[in-house]
Design an enzyme around this catalytic site. Structure first.
Site, short mmCIF file in Angstrom:
data_model
loop_
_atom_site.label_atom_id
_atom_site.label_comp_id
_atom_site.label_asym_id
_atom_site.label_seq_id
_atom_site.Cartn_x
_atom_site.Cartn_y
_atom_site.Cartn_z
N HIS A 53 0.85 -1.19 0.00
CA HIS A 53 0.00 0.00 0.00
C HIS A 53 0.89 1.25 0.00
O HIS A 53 0.93 1.99 0.99
CB HIS A 53 -0.87 -0.07 1.26
CG HIS A 53 -2.04 0.85 1.31
ND1 HIS A 53 -1.95 2.19 1.06
CD2 HIS A 53 -3.34 0.61 1.61
CE1 HIS A 53 -3.15 2.74 1.23
NE2 HIS A 53 -4.01 1.79 1.55
N GLU B 123 -0.83 1.23 -5.39
CA GLU B 123 -0.60 0.00 -4.63
C GLU B 123 -0.53 -1.21 -5.55
O GLU B 123 -1.53 -1.57 -6.17
CB GLU B 123 -1.74 -0.17 -3.62
CG GLU B 123 -1.98 1.08 -2.78
CD GLU B 123 -3.32 1.04 -2.05
OE1 GLU B 123 -3.76 -0.04 -1.64
OE2 GLU B 123 -3.93 2.12 -1.91
C1 BG6 Z 1 -7.04 1.86 -0.06
C2 BG6 Z 1 -8.48 1.43 -0.22
O1 BG6 Z 1 -6.21 0.82 -0.48
O2 BG6 Z 1 -6.78 2.10 1.32
C3 BG6 Z 1 -9.39 2.50 0.34
O3 BG6 Z 1 -8.73 1.20 -1.59
C4 BG6 Z 1 -9.05 2.80 1.79
O4 BG6 Z 1 -10.75 2.09 0.24
C5 BG6 Z 1 -7.57 3.15 1.87
O5 BG6 Z 1 -9.83 3.87 2.26
C6 BG6 Z 1 -7.08 3.40 3.30
O6 BG6 Z 1 -7.39 2.32 4.10
P1 BG6 Z 1 -7.07 2.34 5.64
O7 BG6 Z 1 -7.64 1.08 6.21
O8 BG6 Z 1 -5.58 2.40 5.77
O9 BG6 Z 1 -7.73 3.58 6.18
#
Ligand code: BG6
Length: 309
Positions: free
Chosen positions: A163, A267
């Site tokens: 991510h 990502e």
């Molecule tokens: C992204 C998702 O990968 O991560 C989103 O596609 C999400 O939907 C974002 O809001 C952040 O996620 P988190 O759990 O780290 O707040």
């Protein structure tokens, strides 16, 4: 150089990698999480929120969280799985076969591993080993090599993402090339499938999309900085593109109200087709990101040369 240190502010253990040319990376054992990547001039290339929380069970907002064994809400587990908010261990002796190509003698790297505790086995009843090698290359490129091994007696299935939060000067001045004409699932429209129409992806509102069957190379061009991130990936066919924009940014406790202007998540992921491993099998994936001056290729901003080069 590889150095083990305790973070002064959080007391958490982290590893510093320093390439002889001056580029560095910092990896927290919490989450097996790359929290900094700097070029030889010391410029930070990853976004890390000023409000990031470094405390279990919260995932660190920024850097490169590892999403395993579930990406997002694609399953019954907690959002993005649990690997990003567990303590990983340094692995001084990763198992054979000799893991990964491209580890030169002078490239600093660290091997980390996550194995499930009894608590994790209650959440996801599968014995696994999740390995990550993080490495800094001669040109400052940052590589993550992931392996998942099934050490259970039954098959298991998972989805996965690195991510990556990239630091950008101004999101309105950024474009992504390499994803045009592809199909994507739109998280903002109940994962409905659409086909990308534009020449390149630019940003003027919230975006949360999973591009499917993407090429192995994606270019993220930051016009203001005249810098291009080149993201290369293997084993990770999908690419998630996320920016929360103003309203969602304000709703996130671990994210500054205006910080959405200075970040973009791209990502590398395996989401649409989940991966199944039989007992004893191993899955391997790799991401390499480099940051190059946009003008490097032709004296002008010409990202096609990046993608085709
Ligand atoms: C992204 C998702 O990968 O991560 C989103 O596609 C999400 O939907 C974002 O809001 C952040 O996620 P988190 O759990 O780290 O707040």
């Amino acid at each position: 150089m590889v150095e083990f240190v305790k973070d002064g502010a959080t007391g958490m253990e982290k590893v510093l990698l320093r390439e002889p040319g001056g580029a560095t990376a910092q990896i927290h054992l919490y989450g097996g999480h790359v929290t900094s990547w700097r070029n030889e001039r010391g410029e930070e290339l990853l976004f890390l929120s000023s409000k990031a929380i470094f405390k279990p069970p919260k995932a660190i907002r920024g850097g490169i969280p590892v999403c395993f064994p579930q990406f997002g809400g694609f399953g019954a587990l907690e959002q993005h799985g649990f690997a990003r908010n567990r303590m990983w261990a340094v692995d001084i002796n990763p198992p054979p076969p000799p893991p990964f190509a491209g580890t030169g003698p002078n490239k600093p790297y660290i091997d980390l591993v996550l194995k499930p505790s009894d608590d994790e086995l209650k959440i996801w009843p599968h014995n696994f080993e999740l390995y990550q090698r993080v490495m800094i290359g001669f040109n400052g490129e940052l590589t993550s090599i992931i392996r998942v091994r099934n050490t259970d007696t039954k098959p298991f299935t998972f989805t996965f993402a690195l991510h990556t939060y990239l630091s950008v000067s101004d999101i309105s001045e950024v474009r992504i090339e390499g994803l045009e004409t592809l199909d994507f699932l739109d998280n903002l429209q109940e994962k409905e499938r659409f086909t990308e129409q534009g020449d390149a992806i630019t940003f003027d509102s919230e975006v949360d999309r999973i591009y499917l069957g993407t090429p192995t190379k994606i270019a993220i061009i930051d016009h203001d900085k005249k810098r291009t991130f080149v993201l290369k990936k293997e084993g990770l066919p999908d690419a998630v593109v996320w920016n929360p924009w103003e309203k969602k940014a304000k709703a996130m406790a671990d994210f500054g109200d205006d910080e959405y202007k200075h970040m973009l998540c791209v990502e590398a992921a395996a989401v649409e087709k989940a991966i199944t491993l039989k007992p004893g099998e191993e899955w391997k994936a790799r991401q390499e990101i480099s940051a190059v001056p946009s003008s490097y290729f032709s004296g002008q901003l010409d990202p096609c040369k990046v993608l085709n080069g």
